[in-house]
Design a protein around this motif. Structure first.
Motif, PDB file in Angstrom:
ATOM      1  N   GLU A  91       0.833  -1.206   0.000  1.00 19.29           N
ATOM      2  CA  GLU A  91       0.000   0.000   0.000  1.00 19.29           C
ATOM      3  C   GLU A  91       0.869   1.258   0.000  1.00 19.29           C
ATOM      4  O   GLU A  91       0.706   2.172   0.810  1.00 19.29           O
ATOM      5  N   ARG A 199      -1.326   7.198   2.051  1.00 18.76           N
ATOM      6  CA  ARG A 199      -2.364   6.327   2.610  1.00 18.76           C
ATOM      7  C   ARG A 199      -3.521   6.200   1.616  1.00 18.76           C
ATOM      8  O   ARG A 199      -4.043   5.111   1.389  1.00 18.76           O
ATOM      9  N   LEU A 203      -4.687   2.731  -0.382  1.00 19.62           N
ATOM     10  CA  LEU A 203      -6.053   2.213  -0.361  1.00 19.62           C
ATOM     11  C   LEU A 203      -6.644   2.187  -1.763  1.00 19.62           C
ATOM     12  O   LEU A 203      -7.367   1.254  -2.136  1.00 19.62           O
ATOM     13  N   ALA A 206      -5.312  -0.774  -3.632  1.00 22.68           N
ATOM     14  CA  ALA A 206      -5.912  -1.998  -3.091  1.00 22.68           C
ATOM     15  C   ALA A 206      -7.340  -2.164  -3.607  1.00 22.68           C
ATOM     16  O   ALA A 206      -7.755  -3.276  -3.970  1.00 22.68           O
ATOM     17  N   MET A 207      -8.089  -1.067  -3.657  1.00 19.67           N
ATOM     18  CA  MET A 207      -9.443  -1.119  -4.202  1.00 19.67           C
ATOM     19  C   MET A 207      -9.426  -1.569  -5.659  1.00 19.67           C
ATOM     20  O   MET A 207     -10.219  -2.420  -6.080  1.00 19.67           O
ATOM     21  N   ALA A 226     -13.367   1.915   2.432  1.00 24.09           N
ATOM     22  CA  ALA A 226     -12.117   2.658   2.286  1.00 24.09           C
ATOM     23  C   ALA A 226     -12.344   4.158   2.473  1.00 24.09           C
ATOM     24  O   ALA A 226     -11.554   4.844   3.132  1.00 24.09           O
ATOM     25  N   ILE A 230     -10.506   6.543   5.154  1.00 27.62           N
ATOM     26  CA  ILE A 230      -9.539   7.550   4.731  1.00 27.62           C
ATOM     27  C   ILE A 230      -9.934   8.947   5.195  1.00 27.62           C
ATOM     28  O   ILE A 230      -9.085   9.807   5.453  1.00 27.62           O
TER      29      ILE A 230
END
Length: 254
Positions: A91, A199, A203, A206-207, A226, A230
């Protein structure tokens, strides 16, 4: 394998120029150690992968595993897959700077990056058919998601070598830079991303990765979770404050 961290950017470099940075088992294990360190070190906010001696990575060193037993080969693959999965799931932004050959697993390591920059000398090849094996390092999975299933199969079966411009036309390469400018451009991009909201970057990727293998409703649930997370981070609060105050944000990754 060389590794150093400066200004939030970890730099992992393949450094076996005599064999065009082909990976033996010792190099693969060192790569796993480095990527683990990158994953676990909060000071590292982006990763840059490159090679020395006019090559990115010519693939696996065939002399180190030819004739290996099925048990030894499976153990080698499991170790390779740990690295593959860590890079895929990392990430943090990952940039690959490719000059010269990125063949076999070298091509697939580049595909694990979020952004590939290339020199005009860059060459990409799923070279496995030349030694009658199947791609490793997640190669066909990754490549088919960039160029499509039919083209990925053809690139594997023909061991087609593609240059930097064709790789850019196919969407594999983000940008091409002159040979003597590639390193500086890659460092500049990695530094810029390291200074950004890492960050949110993490994310977001990853999504995207998980969204490739789920239905739309499941993806939207991932997105909602997410987003809920966030918006509670210091990075988000800092970005909003900087927007309101018309200044450049200063991100911490928290």
């Amino acid at each position: 394998m060389l590794y150093k961290c400066s200004e939030g950017v970890g730099r992992m470099t393949f450094d076996f120029p005599a064999k065009k940075n082909a990976l033996d088992q010792a190099a693969r294990k060192e790569m796993e150690r480095i990527v683990t360190e990158v994953r676990d070190d909060d000071r590292v906010r982006a990763l840059l992968i490159a090679g020395t001696g006019g090559a990115f990575c010519a693939g696996g060193d065939i002399n180190t595993f030819a004739g290996a037993s099925p048990t030894a080969m499976r153990d080698r693959m499991k170790q390779q897959h740990r690295v593959t999965r860590m890079l895929y799931d990392l990430e943090k932004p990952v940039i690959a700077a490719v000059a010269g050959p990125a063949f076999g697993v070298g091509f697939n390591i580049a595909l694990l990056a979020d952004v590939i920059l290339a020199a005009p000398s860059a060459q990409f090849c799923q070279a496995y058919a030349r030694v009658a094996i199947v791609p490793d390092g997640g190669g066909l999975y990754l490549l088919s998601r960039v160029v499509g299933t039919q083209r990925a199969k053809a690139m594997f079966m023909t061991a087609q070598v593609i240059g930097a411009q064709e790789a850019r036309d196919l969407g594999i390469v983000h940008a091409i830079h002159d040979e003597d400018a590639l390193e500086a451009e890659a460092i500049a991009l990695a530094t810029r991303l390291a200074d950004g909201p890492t960050r949110a970057f993490g994310l977001g990727k990853a999504m995207l990765n998980r969204g490739m293998d789920c239905d739309f409703a499941t993806y939207l649930e991932i997105e909602a979770t997410a987003e809920a997370f966030i918006m509670q981070t210091e990075d988000h609060r800092e970005a909003v404050a900087a927007f309101r105050e018309k200044r450049k944000p200063c991100f911490s990754g928290t």
